[in-house]
Design an enzyme around this catalytic site. Structure first.
Site, PDB file in Angstrom:
ATOM      1  N   GLY A  76       2.378 -36.118  13.935  1.00  0.00           N
ATOM      2  CA  GLY A  76       2.681 -36.538  12.969  1.00  0.00           C
ATOM      3  C   GLY A  76       3.706 -36.064  12.017  1.00  0.00           C
ATOM      4  N   ASN A 157      -4.436 -35.815   2.695  1.00  0.00           N
ATOM      5  CA  ASN A 157      -5.646 -34.405   3.671  1.00  0.00           C
ATOM      6  C   ASN A 157      -6.122 -33.372   2.428  1.00  0.00           C
ATOM      7  OD1 ASN A 157      -2.173 -33.670   2.963  1.00  0.00           O
ATOM      8  ND2 ASN A 157      -2.579 -32.094   3.713  1.00  0.00           N
ATOM      9  N   GLN A 185      -4.264 -38.482   8.956  1.00  0.00           N
ATOM     10  CA  GLN A 185      -5.746 -38.314   8.391  1.00  0.00           C
ATOM     11  C   GLN A 185      -6.641 -39.295   8.092  1.00  0.00           C
ATOM     12  OE1 GLN A 185      -7.099 -35.122   7.922  1.00  0.00           O
ATOM     13  NE2 GLN A 185      -4.596 -33.941   7.593  1.00  0.00           N
ATOM     14  N   SER A 205      -1.383 -38.286  14.911  1.00  0.00           N
ATOM     15  CA  SER A 205      -1.604 -36.961  15.290  1.00  0.00           C
ATOM     16  C   SER A 205      -3.134 -37.044  15.650  1.00  0.00           C
ATOM     17  CB  SER A 205      -1.528 -36.496  14.176  1.00  0.00           C
ATOM     18  OG  SER A 205      -1.130 -34.659  14.933  1.00  0.00           O
ATOM     19  N   ALA A 206      -2.542 -36.586  17.019  1.00  0.00           N
ATOM     20  CA  ALA A 206      -3.926 -36.616  18.608  1.00  0.00           C
ATOM     21  C   ALA A 206      -4.705 -35.359  17.792  1.00  0.00           C
ATOM     22  CB  ALA A 206      -3.443 -36.126  19.480  1.00  0.00           C
ATOM     23  N   HIS A 207      -4.139 -34.533  17.675  1.00  0.00           N
ATOM     24  CA  HIS A 207      -5.051 -33.488  17.063  1.00  0.00           C
ATOM     25  C   HIS A 207      -5.778 -33.240  15.568  1.00  0.00           C
ATOM     26  CE1 HIS A 207      -3.090 -30.750  13.887  1.00  0.00           C
ATOM     27  NE2 HIS A 207      -1.964 -31.393  13.885  1.00  0.00           N
ATOM     28  N   CYS A 330      -1.100 -24.584   5.962  1.00  0.00           N
ATOM     29  CA  CYS A 330       0.237 -23.351   5.917  1.00  0.00           C
ATOM     30  C   CYS A 330      -0.514 -22.754   4.634  1.00  0.00           C
ATOM     31  CB  CYS A 330       1.339 -24.769   5.718  1.00  0.00           C
ATOM     32  SG  CYS A 330       1.282 -24.990   4.173  1.00  0.00           S
TER      33      CYS A 330
HETATM   34  C1  LIG Z   1      -1.443 -35.636   6.302  1.00  0.00           C
HETATM   35  C2  LIG Z   1      -0.599 -35.078   7.124  1.00  0.00           C
HETATM   36  N1  LIG Z   1       0.553 -36.044   7.533  1.00  0.00           N
HETATM   37  C3  LIG Z   1       1.127 -34.990   9.053  1.00  0.00           C
HETATM   38  C4  LIG Z   1       0.815 -33.895   9.512  1.00  0.00           C
HETATM   39  C5  LIG Z   1       1.435 -33.271  10.932  1.00  0.00           C
HETATM   40  O1  LIG Z   1       0.810 -33.584  11.820  1.00  0.00           O
HETATM   41  P1  LIG Z   1       1.080 -32.181  13.019  1.00  0.00           P
HETATM   42  O2  LIG Z   1       0.689 -31.119  12.999  1.00  0.00           O
HETATM   43  O3  LIG Z   1       0.414 -33.147  14.214  1.00  0.00           O
HETATM   44  O4  LIG Z   1       2.321 -32.343  13.185  1.00  0.00           O
HETATM   45  C6  LIG Z   1      -0.411 -33.123   9.035  1.00  0.00           C
HETATM   46  C7  LIG Z   1      -0.901 -32.214   9.730  1.00  0.00           C
HETATM   47  O5  LIG Z   1      -2.039 -31.442   8.533  1.00  0.00           O
HETATM   48  C8  LIG Z   1      -1.442 -34.412   7.931  1.00  0.00           C
HETATM   49  O6  LIG Z   1      -2.309 -33.615   7.747  1.00  0.00           O
END
Ligand SMILES: Cc1ncc(COP(=O)(O)O)c(C=O)c1O
Length: 398
Positions: A76, A157, A185, A205-207, A330
């Site tokens: 992401g 998120n 999300q 984002s895959a995870h 974080c």
């Molecule tokens: C809303 C949102 N955008 C972007 C990301 C970042 O994605 P990635 O961890 O694949 O870089 C996250 C990850 O927590 C997210 O919650």
């Protein structure tokens, strides 16, 4: 590596990341036999190329777009950076060069825009209130012929709030601006049809959908310009250099091929979440759910437990085996309350007493019930300590 045994542990932090799906894990060893470079002409390369092609088709179908509109990325953050920095580079110095975003975006959007601001970009940040309302007046005031790009997340998120992306996209397109959405999300939690939403760019984002970390997809609508963030070989039709993460991409395809029953999965998760919230609100006094009356992701619950310090609560729950969050992943270990909750207009004490519970496909009713009873005990104990002014767990352990 020696891993701690997971027995007796309950994971309720699916917005931070998801476990690898069991079926995907079982299917992985066979795919690990494919190690060729997809750019090679020979048989080894062709095997890898086939995996990429099949995954691209499956992911595109799940998003309602065409396979060639997808660019494989590392996740992401890379997708968000690519669009924002690319648009900045292309429009710098032009009459149409301004950015519009919201104040509740992920740091990969907000920090990138703040960096671009240092380089001269004009960025308007639209507020989202405590009740989940976008500041429409501000948006209408700044959206116009100077706007190059509107970047607005599909779902937040922290509270799960779903933003009015379709309406904002229509407004932006009406004045000739492009639209990017961070759909990280939302994708995998609710059906996402990018063609219906009408956006020009989207990051996933895959995870966040039970696949592997370090891979993702950037959607760039046919005909839209996209400047590479990473220059290199001609991969991804020269839109993203670097040998593809073949296994990671294949895993995304594996997961999206199961998305036909996403609505049913979402319904099950929503029922469990709603049941949890109503039990918590009924049995733990002075507790609220942020954005409860709004359209939200089915799995997310942002609780405010008045008079309880969120970080202390998180650590006490962790000791008992429950993994939750106080906001952005974080922020753990950082006593500052979530800047996003503050930006939404929560007071400092409210943000400091917030807890994010995000559940997933594998969460069971037993896990939720044991979480509720542990939360009841821990919250009561912390409130009693707080009233007697005794040191908290955090103060004792730090
Ligand atoms: C809303 C949102 N955008 C972007 C990301 C970042 O994605 P990635 O961890 O694949 O870089 C996250 C990850 O927590 C997210 O919650």
């Amino acid at each position: 590596v020696k891993l701690e045994k997971k027995s007796g542990k309950v994971y309720l932090d699916f917005n931070a990341t998801t476990p690898i799906q069991a079926e995907l894990k079982s299917a992985l060893p066979e795919v690990l036999e494919v190690w060729g470079n997809p750019s090679s002409i020979h048989w080894a390369g062709q095997q890898a190329k086939t995996l990429l092609r099949d995954a691209r088709i499956s992911i595109a179908n799940s998003l309602g777009v065409s396979p060639l509109e997808l660019i494989f990325t590392s996740g992401g953050s890379e997708g968000n950076n690519t669009v924002l920095r690319g648009v900045f580079e292309k429009t710098r110095g032009l009459a149409r060069s301004e950015f519009i975003t919201t104040n509740i975006e992920h740091p990969s959007v907000l920090k990138t825009l703040s960096h671009l601001k240092d380089l001269g970009a004009v960025v308007h940040q639209i507020g989202v209130s405590k009740t989940g309302e976008l500041d429409w007046e501000h948006l209408s005031r700044v959206l116009g012929e100077r706007t190059a790009l509107v970047s607005m997340m599909l779902a937040n998120n922290e509270t799960g709030l779903i933003l009015p992306l379709k309406k904002v996209t229509e407004m932006a397109h009406a004045v000739g601006a492009l639209v990017h959405t961070d759909a990280v999300q939302a994708f995998g939690k609710i059906p996402v049809n990018l063609a219906e939403l009408g956006v020009d760019y989207a990051s996933i984002s895959a995870h966040k959908f039970y696949a592997l970390k370090g891979s993702g997809v950037l959607f760039a609508k046919k005909g839209s310009d996209i400047k590479p963030l990473i220059y290199g070989g001609g991969q991804e039709r020269s839109r993203r250099g670097g040998t593809e993460n073949v296994i990671g991409i294949w895993a995304m395809g594996f997961m999206t091929s199961q998305f036909s029953n996403l609505s049913e999965r979402a319904d099950r998760v929503r029922a469990l979440r709603d049941q949890m919230e109503s039990e918590i609100l009924k049995t733990i006094p002075q507790t609220r759910v942020t954005h409860a009356d709004r359209e939200r992701l089915p799995n997310t619950s942002n609780l405010i437990l008045e008079g309880v310090d969120g970080e202390t609560l998180l650590m006490s729950l962790d000791v008992k085996g429950f993994a939750v969050s106080t906001g952005a992943a974080c922020s753990s270990g950082n006593p500052e309350p979530s800047p996003i909750l503050l930006a939404m207009g929560l007071t400092r004490p409210e943000a400091q007493s917030s807890l994010r519970v995000s559940i997933g496909w594998t969460t069971t009713e037993e896990e939720i019930n044991s979480f509720i009873s542990t939360l009841q005990q821990v919250a009561t104990r912390l409130r009693n300590l707080h009233q007697r002014n005794e040191p908290t767990f955090q103060e004792v352990t730090t």
